[in-house]
Design an enzyme around this catalytic site. Structure first.
Site, PDB file in Angstrom:
ATOM      1  N   HIS A 146     -25.411  19.350  24.581  1.00 21.84           N
ATOM      2  CA  HIS A 146     -25.623  18.667  25.830  1.00 21.84           C
ATOM      3  C   HIS A 146     -25.515  17.267  25.860  1.00 21.84           C
ATOM      4  O   HIS A 146     -24.788  16.475  26.968  1.00 21.84           O
ATOM      5  CB  HIS A 146     -26.743  19.302  26.521  1.00 21.84           C
ATOM      6  CG  HIS A 146     -27.053  18.589  27.802  1.00 21.84           C
ATOM      7  ND1 HIS A 146     -26.214  18.921  29.008  1.00 21.84           N
ATOM      8  CD2 HIS A 146     -27.930  17.810  28.182  1.00 21.84           C
ATOM      9  CE1 HIS A 146     -26.960  18.002  29.927  1.00 21.84           C
ATOM     10  NE2 HIS A 146     -27.925  17.381  29.574  1.00 21.84           N
ATOM     11  N   ARG A 164      -7.552  29.895  31.108  1.00 16.78           N
ATOM     12  CA  ARG A 164      -8.064  30.823  30.136  1.00 16.78           C
ATOM     13  C   ARG A 164      -8.784  32.303  30.593  1.00 16.78           C
ATOM     14  O   ARG A 164      -9.667  32.246  31.506  1.00 16.78           O
ATOM     15  CB  ARG A 164      -9.475  30.056  29.122  1.00 16.78           C
ATOM     16  CG  ARG A 164      -9.506  30.985  27.970  1.00 16.78           C
ATOM     17  CD  ARG A 164     -10.721  30.076  26.879  1.00 16.78           C
ATOM     18  NE  ARG A 164     -11.938  30.062  27.764  1.00 16.78           N
ATOM     19  CZ  ARG A 164     -12.859  29.028  27.363  1.00 16.78           C
ATOM     20  NH1 ARG A 164     -12.740  28.496  26.042  1.00 16.78           N
ATOM     21  NH2 ARG A 164     -14.074  29.027  27.869  1.00 16.78           N
ATOM     22  N   ASP A 195     -14.981  25.424  18.467  1.00 18.52           N
ATOM     23  CA  ASP A 195     -15.223  26.619  17.664  1.00 18.52           C
ATOM     24  C   ASP A 195     -14.446  26.908  16.325  1.00 18.52           C
ATOM     25  O   ASP A 195     -14.703  27.355  15.232  1.00 18.52           O
ATOM     26  CB  ASP A 195     -14.501  27.959  18.572  1.00 18.52           C
ATOM     27  CG  ASP A 195     -15.639  28.786  19.205  1.00 18.52           C
ATOM     28  OD1 ASP A 195     -16.999  28.582  18.785  1.00 18.52           O
ATOM     29  OD2 ASP A 195     -15.422  28.888  20.311  1.00 18.52           O
ATOM     30  N   CYS A 199      -7.857  21.227  23.801  1.00 12.42           N
ATOM     31  CA  CYS A 199      -8.782  21.338  24.775  1.00 12.42           C
ATOM     32  C   CYS A 199     -10.197  21.248  24.203  1.00 12.42           C
ATOM     33  O   CYS A 199     -11.245  21.501  25.238  1.00 12.42           O
ATOM     34  CB  CYS A 199      -8.503  22.602  25.859  1.00 12.42           C
ATOM     35  SG  CYS A 199      -8.552  24.074  24.723  1.00 12.42           S
TER      36      CYS A 199
END
Length: 545
Positions: free
Chosen positions: A185, A317, A430, A477
């Site tokens: 964050h 997505r 990821d 992205c």
């Protein structure tokens, strides 16, 4: 002056006096037992309401994403499951109310951590709510950002969304945390505010005598001083040379796009000059739902986000859910290792009805909005999976279909995957997690999640070459796209579009525009040959200089 090194997650150099974020209160004791357990339990709900009221009052003073964050945290404080469990611990085990809240919240947090992925990222939020309610019960000052009387460098163990939702970048010149990672964050917030930030500075909090700090968010260097240092804000990124058209200095096109998850994000991306959307996350329509939203509800929600991009390309997505984002109506059960379990496209293949309804809603929203809509599937591993999804999308009336490259297997077989779809988009967050077997939320492993890691760049280069040979677009992205220097390297690796948070768009567009493609390729080659993330960054900067 002592020198420390962490992971630079938002570029720029700033300095100023240190303002420390208050640490949570000590772990509450389990004794003494309350004389009247029923009366003690009755204290919990009012304390939670007091915390929620304070957060709602802060939310009323702001707008947009900050308002949403504060209202979400307030709602978490009012969660009846959290307070009911705490009340039972008081009446059933005779625990003091602060200890009961501590144990109840920790139980919820442990469940989220075990789920991994998106839900693991919410653990910090639960701990934040826990500490605020405990402070209310004890009549103590709640943890969080202090009131700032002058521009400062904010130093913390870590930051929760509610700590920072209404931060004033005119008062906070930089952020430094002992924990966190490139996708934490703190990192995302700093990039959205355009202020330097360094995370994962191990041992930082031991320097209790420091009063001033110099922060370099580009290199990850932090200097702490026992004497005052000059107060200097970071110079704003040079974005005046970008006219809103993504291209290199020799007019090679590189799409500069926005990442969005709600209508407010879409409007911000348009205002920043985005040429379209490279990632529209549709989870917002599902995460708070106890039942699957109907096709009409989805269609209307998607159309609201798509509307600002009428006539422009938008990549939607499909639902990225499963074990790491468990949704009640999917009833997927539990798994021993959710990050490697049934998620993304794997859920869609198990519940084709859910996917088909979503695809139909997306096709309808495209017609309603006039946006040029494509769809892509998350968590794809093989060419066969890619072909299955593309066929499903086209059957729903969506002509252009692609997939996310988040799994190393998909990167290694990019040529075969691209043969089945119209484009691919690299989810670097990821992909890095799986390449290095390092949880992206683990602060101790933050360096392994650095998008400048040469191993990650080499995989991206493989996908870029496959895209060029197939004549098909390759996007990025993940958060890597928001780094202006890295953006040029990615373009040099064959990436044809970059998608990011709205605040990063002008600086990234200007950085790509500043050099011809040959220079970006030279920077990419220099970074690929480097032995470490820091060396890769230095080599790329030197090549472009």
């Amino acid at each position: 002056m002592s020198r420390w090194t962490g992971v630079g997650v938002s570029p720029g150099r700033a300095s100023g006096p240190i303002a420390r974020v208050a640490e949570p209160l000590p772990e509450p004791a389990a004794h003494p037992e309350p004389a009247d357990p029923a009366a003690e339990a009755a204290r919990i709900r009012p304390a939670a309401e007091e915390v929620a009221d304070a957060l709602f009052q802060r939310a009323a003073r702001v707008t947009g994403e900050a308002k949403a964050v504060l209202e979400t945290t307030a709602a978490m404080a009012l969660d009846p499951a959290l307070t009911a469990q705490a009340e039972k611990l008081v009446t059933g085990r005779a625990l003091p109310a602060p200890r009961a809240v501590f144990e109840s919240a920790n139980g919820f947090a442990d469940g989220l951590a075990a789920a991994g992925g998106y839900l693991a990222e919410r653990v910090r939020d639960v701990h934040d709510v826990r500490d605020r309610i405990i402070a209310a019960l004890l009549g103590a000052t709640p943890p969080g950002v202090p009131d700032l009387e002058r521009p400062s460098v904010l130093v913390a163990r870590d930051l929760a969304p509610a700590d920072t939702a209404d931060l004033d970048p005119g008062q906070v010149f930089a952020l430094v945390t002992a924990e966190g990672g490139p996708t934490s964050h703190t990192a995302i917030l700093a990039r959205s505010l355009g202020i330097p930030a360094v995370v994962a500075v191990r041992g930082l909090l031991a320097e209790t005598g420091a009063v001033g700090a110099v922060v370099d968010g580009s290199t990850g260097a932090v200097e702490l001083s026992a004497e005052p240092v000059p107060t200097r804000a970071a110079e704003p990124a040079a974005d005046a040379d970008w006219d809103g058209t993504g291209r290199t200095a020799d007019d090679r096109p590189v799409g500069i796009l926005g990442n969005v998850g709600a209508a407010g994000d879409a409007r911000a991306a348009v205002a920043a000059g985005a040429g379209g959307v490279g990632l529209f996350r549709t989870e917002f329509c599902f995460l708070a739902a106890t039942e699957e939203p109907g096709e009409d509800v989805q269609r209307a929600a998607y159309a609201e986000v798509l509307a600002p991009f009428a006539g422009k390309p938008v990549v939607v997505r499909t639902l990225d859910a499963g074990a790491d984002k468990p949704l009640p109506f999917l009833d997927m059960g539990t798994e021993p290792n959710p990050a490697l379990g049934v998620r993304g496209l794997r859920v869609a293949r198990d519940r084709t009805d859910v996917l088909d309804r979503q695809l139909s809603a997306i096709a309808g929203a495209a017609a309603d909005s006039g946006a040029q809509v494509s769809v892509m599937a998350p968590m794809v591993s093989t060419a066969e999976e890619a072909a299955w999804f593309a066929a499903r999308a086209r059957a729903a009336g969506i002509d252009r279909a692609g997939v996310m490259i988040e799994v190393p297997a998909a990167a290694l077989t990019a040529a075969e995957v691209l043969a089945e779809v119209d484009f691919v988009s690299l989810g670097t967050n990821d992909l890095a997690q799986y390449v290095f077997a390092a949880d992206r939320m683990a602060g101790a492993l933050a360096e392994l999640g650095d998008p400048w890691q040469p191993a990650l760049l080499r995989l991206i280069g493989m996908v870029g070459r496959a895209g060029a040979e197939a004549g098909k677009p390759v996007g990025v992205c993940g958060e890597a796209a928001a780094d202006p220097l890295l953006a040029g390297v990615l373009a040099g690796l064959g990436v044809t579009s970059l998608s990011m948070t709205a605040s990063a768009i002008p600086a990234v567009g200007a950085a790509v525009r500043a050099h011809p493609m040959a220079a970006h390729r030279a920077a990419a080659e220099a970074a690929l040959a480097a032995p470490s993330p820091a060396a890769a960054k230095e080599a790329a900067a030197a090549a472009l200089a």
